[in-house]
Design a protein around this motif. Structure first.
Motif, short mmCIF file in Angstrom:
data_model
loop_
_atom_site.label_atom_id
_atom_site.label_comp_id
_atom_site.label_asym_id
_atom_site.label_seq_id
_atom_site.Cartn_x
_atom_site.Cartn_y
_atom_site.Cartn_z
N ARG A 39 0.84 -1.21 0.00
CA ARG A 39 0.00 0.00 0.00
C ARG A 39 0.87 1.26 0.00
O ARG A 39 0.53 2.25 -0.63
N GLU A 40 1.97 1.15 0.73
CA GLU A 40 2.91 2.28 0.74
C GLU A 40 3.42 2.57 -0.67
O GLU A 40 3.47 3.72 -1.11
N ALA A 41 3.77 1.49 -1.36
CA ALA A 41 4.27 1.66 -2.74
C ALA A 41 3.18 2.23 -3.64
O ALA A 41 3.42 3.13 -4.44
N VAL A 42 1.97 1.69 -3.51
CA VAL A 42 0.86 2.15 -4.34
C VAL A 42 0.58 3.64 -4.09
O VAL A 42 0.39 4.42 -5.03
N ALA A 43 0.60 4.00 -2.81
CA ALA A 43 0.33 5.40 -2.46
C ALA A 43 1.39 6.31 -3.06
O ALA A 43 1.08 7.38 -3.59
N ALA A 44 2.64 5.86 -3.01
CA ALA A 44 3.73 6.70 -3.52
C ALA A 44 3.73 6.76 -5.04
O ALA A 44 4.03 7.79 -5.63
N LEU A 45 3.38 5.64 -5.68
CA LEU A 45 3.48 5.59 -7.14
C LEU A 45 2.19 6.00 -7.83
O LEU A 45 2.19 6.43 -8.97
N GLY A 46 1.08 5.83 -7.14
CA GLY A 46 -0.20 6.21 -7.72
C GLY A 46 -0.67 5.28 -8.83
O GLY A 46 -1.14 5.72 -9.87
N THR A 47 -0.54 3.98 -8.64
CA THR A 47 -1.03 3.04 -9.64
C THR A 47 -2.46 2.63 -9.30
O THR A 47 -2.91 2.80 -8.18
N ALA A 48 -3.16 2.09 -10.30
CA ALA A 48 -4.48 1.50 -10.05
C ALA A 48 -4.22 0.08 -9.56
O ALA A 48 -3.74 -0.76 -10.31
N HIS A 49 -4.50 -0.16 -8.29
CA HIS A 49 -4.02 -1.40 -7.67
C HIS A 49 -5.15 -2.35 -7.32
O HIS A 49 -6.21 -1.94 -6.86
N ARG A 50 -4.89 -3.65 -7.54
CA ARG A 50 -5.84 -4.68 -7.09
C ARG A 50 -5.05 -5.71 -6.29
O ARG A 50 -3.94 -6.05 -6.66
N GLU A 51 -5.67 -6.23 -5.22
CA GLU A 51 -4.97 -7.26 -4.47
C GLU A 51 -5.90 -8.44 -4.23
O GLU A 51 -7.12 -8.29 -4.16
N CYS A 52 -5.32 -9.63 -4.13
CA CYS A 52 -6.12 -10.77 -3.69
C CYS A 52 -5.58 -11.23 -2.35
O CYS A 52 -4.37 -11.23 -2.13
N ARG A 53 -6.49 -11.57 -1.47
CA ARG A 53 -6.10 -11.98 -0.12
C ARG A 53 -6.12 -13.50 -0.07
O ARG A 53 -7.10 -14.13 -0.49
N CYS A 54 -5.05 -14.06 0.40
CA CYS A 54 -4.89 -15.51 0.36
C CYS A 54 -4.93 -16.08 1.78
O CYS A 54 -4.17 -15.67 2.65
N THR A 55 -5.84 -17.01 2.01
CA THR A 55 -5.94 -17.63 3.33
C THR A 55 -5.29 -19.02 3.31
O THR A 55 -5.02 -19.57 2.24
#
Lengths: 82, 672
Positions: free
Chosen positions: B307-323
């Motif tokens: 999230r830190e990287a996304v905030a700094a770079l400003g990309t359109a980000h998607r994440e998948c959460r793995c259990t």
């Protein structure tokens, strides 16, 4: 002491060697023989505390105390006498 | 990016079409957009296409002007515009805009010398009808796969082993040596695969198959400078190396954006992927999409950094959460795609990640893979350095303290309770500094204890640690031991781990499971050669990893990401398979009956271990036991999926949401 060693041996054979006691005698070094790594030793400590009601302090977690069936036998006997 | 397959048969007339069609069906996940077959005379080529360049005109196999040279090609030639220009100047006429087509014309000009002109990630087969021979090639780092089975006068090949198994004449047997080797070093070694008599063309090699048989040769090898050359190179100032790293990483990233579809990026939250992502965002594409995997288990999760990287770079980000239970549920399909025994579950989240990418309508992603190998990011390189330092004064009390600092995530940090056991462990083989494989001895020995779970026959045939070392050392180039210790360790890591695990089980196979192509700027051979040439202290400086790369990234990557300690990518294990709940296939495959059937194990030993896993509901403290569980389970899955041919869907406990085959309506064009 012999009884302690036997219980420890049964634990190690059952829990780390999964029944195969080939090449394990009372003086076999757990580290040398690769029976335990440093993550496995915590399981041994938990077993000793539970089985014999002793408390193992951080500074006692040394290969001198815990690296073979014999050294554990001597260590636990000492603790029980103390 | 695609799947390729084919047959050459000089021994007998063979109707190749039915088999080529069956092979293609096995590769459809790699190329769902179209299919093509060429079959004439002794040869047959098949191609499952994922359209990325020249979407309408790029159907394969592709031929030369007089249709005497045909190619089936998987991958990308990133410098194809330059190569094409040169070929056109020499009079070659092109009928598509693809990178594929340069291969047939380049072959006409250069024959098997063609590879030095290619910068890319590729595996392909070129059929030369006049000379009646097939030329195979695989890229320098082994990003794209190529497997084959050769018998007298006949060869069958494909991007994945499952395509080869579409031929009923190909033997289906697990390879005992590979099981033993994986239980030493995590991957098959050399050309071996999980299956007997099925071989992998090594990275940087080509092969020619004609009526005289199969000849395999290297066209490129990773080389590090010897002492004399190092001395000369040492005179070059650091700033000059740094500038070249900056230039080449930039250019390697730039040419990897060549595509007629949008290119996204994996963002792990570490330095490497953040660096290339930042370059793309800043210079080429201001609306970049990024993708990452997050873990519900906090010990493995890096989403805060992402999230830190996304905030700094400003990309359109998607994440998948793995259990944990996700991993347990999809594991049969992960092994179906990986086609090899594995000791880690780390491929499973990558499988989920590529599914996310695909569902967002992306087919191509840049990744940061490879930087840790070539710029020395891994702890094993520091461990080698610390142990060599310690070995010079074996009785030192202070030197071994450096070791525990390297593995806080395993050993709980330098003040952990098990500190002196850590030291005892790392003191093993301390004095064997002359061994060419010193850096990896401890790891192999520790992993090698897993061989206690294999059957007596396999162990008797393949021996212990020393036998493995001998087998592996025979694969090293003669000059290996003249290189700097860091270079030696890096070479071993690359040789063992990169193509045979990271780029395959965790890379190509997991991405292609959902028709996604990975592209690796750090594995551009120009970047690799530059890193190998520079003085080792610019890669690992003291105990500071990726020294020059961090300097290069400092201009474009947020400081907190450059400075953060490296976290290795790992995934949960024990709790994925037991008690959470225990998937039915795990109970079935790890039953005494099923273990006995496979014939590879010391069954009583494994049964007792599985009882422990069950008793502790998968909470296994020792790393080694976690590896054992994944190793045994993946071998059982290979046996059921590939030897006994049980459909993967049958093994999946819950109906996996991607179990339904995709692209079943694809049209296959048959040529000529």
């Amino acid at each position: 002491m012999e009884e302690i060693k036997l219980k420890v041996k049964n634990f190690v054979v059952g829990n780390f060697l999964f029944g195969n006691a080939d090449g394990l005698d009372d003086d076999t070094s757990f580290l040398e023989a690769g029976i335990l790594d440093s993550t496995g030793v915590m399981e041994v400590v938990a077993f000793l505390e539970q089985q014999f009601g002793v408390r193992v302090d951080d500074d006692e977690l040394t290969p001198e105390n815990l690296d073979s069936i014999s050294s554990i036998g001597a260590f636990v006997s000492r603790k029980l006498q103390a | 990016m695609c799947g390729i397959a084919g047959i050459v048969n000089f021994a007998a007339a063979e109707d190749k079409l039915p088999l080529l069609r069956r092979m293609l069906a096995q590769l459809q996940h790699r190329g769902p957009d179209a299919g093509g077959i060429f079959a004439r005379g002794a040869a047959g080529l098949a191609h499952a296409r994922l359209s990325i360049i020249d979407l309408s005109g790029g159907g394969q196999p592709i031929h030369n002007e007089d249709r005497s040279v045909w190619v089936t090609f998987n991958g990308e030639i990133f410098n194809y515009p330059d190569v094409r220009e040169g070929l056109e100047a020499r009079g070659h006429r092109f009928y598509t805009r693809t990178d594929t087509e340069v291969l047939v014309h380049l072959y006409e000009e250069e024959g098997e010398k063609m590879f030095r002109h290619l910068n890319g990630q590729f595996s392909f087969a070129i059929w030369d009808e006049q000379r009646r021979r097939m030329l195979f090639g695989r890229d320098r780092m082994g990003i794209r796969p190529l497997f084959y089975h050769a018998s007298a006068g006949r060869i069958v090949f494909g991007s994945e082993i499952k395509a080869l198994f579409a031929d009923p004449s190909i033997p289906r047997r697990l390879d005992g040596q590979t099981l033993s080797d994986v239980f030493s070093c995590w991957s098959p070694i050399g050309e071996r695969t999980a299956f007997e008599d099925i071989r992998s063309l090594p990275p940087g090699h080509f092969a020619v198959f004609d009526e005289r048989g199969l000849v395999i040769r290297a066209f490129w090898r990773l080389r590090f400078p010897d002492a004399a050359e190092s001395e000369r190179l040492a005179e070059r100032p650091f700033e000059s190396w740094l500038e070249e790293v900056n230039d080449l990483v930039y250019d390697a990233t730039r040419i990897r954006l060549r595509a007629d579809v949008p290119v996204g990026a994996y963002l792990s939250g570490g330095l490497d992927s953040t660096f290339t992502t930042a370059l793309v965002k800043r210079h080429f594409n201001n609306r970049l999409s990024t993708f990452s995997v997050a873990f519900s288990d906090q010990r493995f999760d890096e989403s805060a950094f992402q999230r830190e990287a996304v905030a700094a770079l400003g990309t359109a980000h998607r994440e998948c959460r793995c259990t944990d239970s996700d991993i347990g549920r999809i594991f049969p399909r992960v092994v179906w795609h990986a086609e090899t025994p594995i000791l880690r579950t780390a491929p499973a989240p990558m499988f989920l990640l590529s599914r996310l990418v695909r569902s967002a309508d992306y087919k191509v992603v840049l990744t940061g893979e490879g930087a840790d190998e070539i710029f020395a990011g891994y702890n094993i390189f520091k461990e080698d350095r610390v142990r060599r330092f310690w070995a010079r004064r074996p009785d030192s009390k202070l030197r071994p303290l450096l070791v525990a600092r390297l593995y806080p995530y395993i050993f709980g940090g330098p003040n952990s309770k098990s500190q002196s056991f850590v030291q005892g462990f790392f003191k093993r083989h301390l004095s064997r500094t002359a061994s060419p494989v010193y850096s990896h001895l401890l790891r192999w020995e520790n992993t090698g204890h897993l061989k206690g779970f294999l059957g007596a026959e396999i162990n008797a045939a393949n021996g212990g640690l020393e036998a493995f070392i001998e087998r592996f050392t025979a694969l090293l180039p003669p000059e290996h031991n003249e290189w700097h210790p860091l270079s030696r360790a890096q070479f071993i890591e690359i040789q063992l781990f990169l193509a045979n695990y990271l780029l395959s089980s965790q890379g190509d196979r997991m991405a292609m499971a959902h028709s996604v192509e990975g592209r690796y700027p750090f594995l551009d051979y120009r970047v690799v050669e530059l890193a190998a040439r520079m003085p080792p202290r610019y890669r690992l400086n003291g105990l500071k990893e990726k020294f020059v790369l961090k300097k290069a990234a400092a201009g474009v990557v947020p400081a907190q990401i450059v400075d953060r300690p490296k976290q290795p990518y790992r995934a949960p294990i024990g709790r994925c398979f037991f008690g959470n709940p225990t998937p039915p296939y795990v109970e079935e495959l790890l039953s005494e009956r099923a273990l006995r059937q496979t014939g590879c194990f010391d069954v009583p030993q494994v049964v007792r271990f599985i009882e422990k896993c069950r008793r502790q509901e998968g909470s296994l403290q020792a790393e080694r036991e976690n590896m054992a569980l994944v190793g045994i389970l993946s071998i059982q899955l290979l046996d059921h999926l590939f030897i006994r041919q049980q459909p993967v869907a049958q093994l999946e406990s819950a109906a996996a949401d991607d179990a339904a085959g995709r692209g079943s309506g694809v049209e296959i064009a048959v040529m000529p």
